[in-house]
Design a protein around this motif. Structure first.
Motif, PDB file in Angstrom:
ATOM      1  N   GLN A   1      -5.432   3.770  -6.882  1.00  0.00           N
ATOM      2  CA  GLN A   1      -5.558   5.160  -6.445  1.00  0.00           C
ATOM      3  C   GLN A   1      -6.900   5.774  -6.842  1.00  0.00           C
ATOM      4  O   GLN A   1      -7.157   6.933  -6.510  1.00  0.00           O
TER       5      GLN A   1
ATOM      6  N   VAL B   1      -1.580   0.471 -10.303  1.00  0.00           N
ATOM      7  CA  VAL B   1      -1.396   1.487  -9.267  1.00  0.00           C
ATOM      8  C   VAL B   1      -2.442   2.581  -9.424  1.00  0.00           C
ATOM      9  O   VAL B   1      -3.084   2.997  -8.445  1.00  0.00           O
ATOM     10  N   TYR B   2      -2.629   3.061 -10.648  1.00  0.00           N
ATOM     11  CA  TYR B   2      -3.647   4.083 -10.894  1.00  0.00           C
ATOM     12  C   TYR B   2      -5.030   3.582 -10.478  1.00  0.00           C
ATOM     13  O   TYR B   2      -5.830   4.324  -9.892  1.00  0.00           O
TER      14      TYR B   2
ATOM     15  N   ARG C   1      -7.834   6.312  -9.976  1.00  0.00           N
ATOM     16  CA  ARG C   1      -7.646   7.116 -11.193  1.00  0.00           C
ATOM     17  C   ARG C   1      -7.979   6.236 -12.404  1.00  0.00           C
ATOM     18  O   ARG C   1      -7.102   5.803 -13.146  1.00  0.00           O
TER      19      ARG C   1
ATOM     20  N   ASN D   1       0.809  -1.219   0.000  1.00  0.00           N
ATOM     21  CA  ASN D   1       0.000   0.000   0.000  1.00  0.00           C
ATOM     22  C   ASN D   1       0.844   1.272   0.000  1.00  0.00           C
ATOM     23  O   ASN D   1       0.395   2.326   0.453  1.00  0.00           O
ATOM     24  N   GLU D   2       2.035   1.188  -0.534  1.00  0.00           N
ATOM     25  CA  GLU D   2       2.869   2.379  -0.728  1.00  0.00           C
ATOM     26  C   GLU D   2       2.687   2.823  -2.180  1.00  0.00           C
ATOM     27  O   GLU D   2       3.595   2.725  -3.006  1.00  0.00           O
ATOM     28  N   LEU D   3       1.509   3.344  -2.474  1.00  0.00           N
ATOM     29  CA  LEU D   3       1.120   3.579  -3.860  1.00  0.00           C
ATOM     30  C   LEU D   3       1.900   4.708  -4.516  1.00  0.00           C
ATOM     31  O   LEU D   3       2.247   4.612  -5.702  1.00  0.00           O
ATOM     32  N   SER D   4       2.205   5.759  -3.786  1.00  0.00           N
ATOM     33  CA  SER D   4       2.961   6.866  -4.374  1.00  0.00           C
ATOM     34  C   SER D   4       4.360   6.424  -4.756  1.00  0.00           C
ATOM     35  O   SER D   4       4.870   6.775  -5.831  1.00  0.00           O
ATOM     36  N   ARG D   5       4.992   5.648  -3.898  1.00  0.00           N
ATOM     37  CA  ARG D   5       6.327   5.131  -4.213  1.00  0.00           C
ATOM     38  C   ARG D   5       6.273   4.160  -5.386  1.00  0.00           C
ATOM     39  O   ARG D   5       7.160   4.159  -6.253  1.00  0.00           O
TER      40      ARG D   5
ATOM     41  N   GLU E   1       4.070   4.205  -7.833  1.00  0.00           N
ATOM     42  CA  GLU E   1       3.852   5.022  -9.033  1.00  0.00           C
ATOM     43  C   GLU E   1       5.160   5.647  -9.513  1.00  0.00           C
ATOM     44  O   GLU E   1       5.466   5.634 -10.718  1.00  0.00           O
ATOM     45  N   LYS E   2       5.953   6.170  -8.600  1.00  0.00           N
ATOM     46  CA  LYS E   2       7.214   6.804  -8.975  1.00  0.00           C
ATOM     47  C   LYS E   2       8.194   5.787  -9.544  1.00  0.00           C
ATOM     48  O   LYS E   2       8.842   6.037 -10.572  1.00  0.00           O
TER      49      LYS E   2
END
Length: 309
Positions: free
Chosen positions: A138, A134-135, A140, A106-110, A112-113
């Motif tokens: 999130q 991932v999107y 999206r 659940n470290e979605l921002s990491r 995504e990067k």
């Protein structure tokens, strides 16, 4: 009888430490004997040693991470996946597995990067598919769908992305929308996997001639993966077309090229068509791979063939 076999897997359905005491891990020792280990012992004593031994070898470390993920050990894979990203010459593999590990934790921002940074440097269907996931996680949805379609333009044959794309089409528009989606992907350069899904539909509607025409075209003009070969042989077998499996694969079967599961499907076809000697030959080829987790089922097939008159 025809289809997919799985090797090592966890007997526990839990992926959380809170339930460690209730589950067992199924593994094999160096002699090929099956052993059961309590999850909590595996997590605290065995798994750290596996990662330590593999720490400086990218292939071994990747295998250990995948194994741990399959057994539901999520938090334990973050540091090894970060290590793999630092040492692996295969940037696609390491970026993909790190993105998956971060997403599962659940470290979605990491995640995504990690995946997005890789795609800025190089196209990859599998990386783009995981970025689409991932999107989706999130919320999206539009970005997820467009990224998934981009992934299939890059690599139209990847299982994960194609099956997801098909599921979305079926959910939104039923069987006709699903087939339209498969025909769309089949137009992509180098595409063969979508054609196998179209052929499956032909088989399920008793149009074996159209399915065989697709299989022959695909096998003659494309580099079909082991999973693709397995799908062809499995679909034919599950729909009762045993002779067609024999005709397509017996003359050209190579266990190193076509894979274990396709070999098992071919052995089953030999059993059902009473081709004793051909079946035993393929069993010998399969046993030569020293897959201890499949030895029992291969031995069972050999016994069935040997008992034939």
């Amino acid at each position: 009888m025809f289809g997919r076999l799985f090797g090592k897997k966890s007997k526990s359905q839990s992926v959380t430490h809170a339930d460690d005491t209730g589950g067992m891990i199924e593994a094999y020792d160096q002699h090929g004997n099956k052993v059961l280990i309590e999850r909590i012992e595996y997590r605290t004593r065995v798994l750290p040693g596996i990662f330590k031994d593999a720490w400086n070898d990218a292939d071994s470390l990747y295998g250990a991470i995948v194994m741990a993920l399959n057994d539901g050990f999520l938090a334990e894979t973050v540091a090894p996946a970060e290590r793999l990203r630092a040492i692996d010459q295969s940037g696609e593999r390491s970026a993909t597995i790190l993105g998956i590990v971060l997403m599962k934790n659940n470290e979605l921002s990491r995640a995504e990067k990690c995946l997005g940074d890789y795609l800025k440097e190089q196209d990859s269907g599998v990386v783009a598919t995981n970025l689409a996931k991932v999107y989706e996680a999130q919320g999206r949805q539009h970005e997820s769908r467009t990224t998934l379609r981009r992934a299939l333009a890059i690599d139209p044959n990847q299982d994960n992305g194609l099956e997801w794309f098909a599921a979305i089409a079926r959910e939104e528009g039923g069987e006709e929308a699903y087939l339209t989606a498969m025909r769309d992907i089949a137009k992509e350069p180098g595409s063969w996997h979508a054609q196998l899904w179209i052929a499956r539909d032909f088989l399920e509607h008793d149009d074996v001639r159209s399915a065989i025409a697709i299989y022959q075209q695909v096998l003659s003009s494309a580099e079909v993966s082991e999973d693709g070969i397995m799908m062809i042989s499995g679909d034919l077998g599950n729909n009762g077309y045993i002779e067609e499996i024999i005709e397509l694969f017996l003359p050209l079967f190579d266990v190193h090229k076509h894979g274990i599961q396709a070999g098992l499907n071919l052995v089953q076809a030999c059993i059902e068509s009473h081709r004793k000697h051909d079946g035993l030959r393929i069993c010998d080829d399969l046993l030569s791979l020293n897959r201890y987790d499949l030895k029992q089922i291969i031995d069972e097939r050999r016994e069935q063939l040997t008992a034939m008159h």
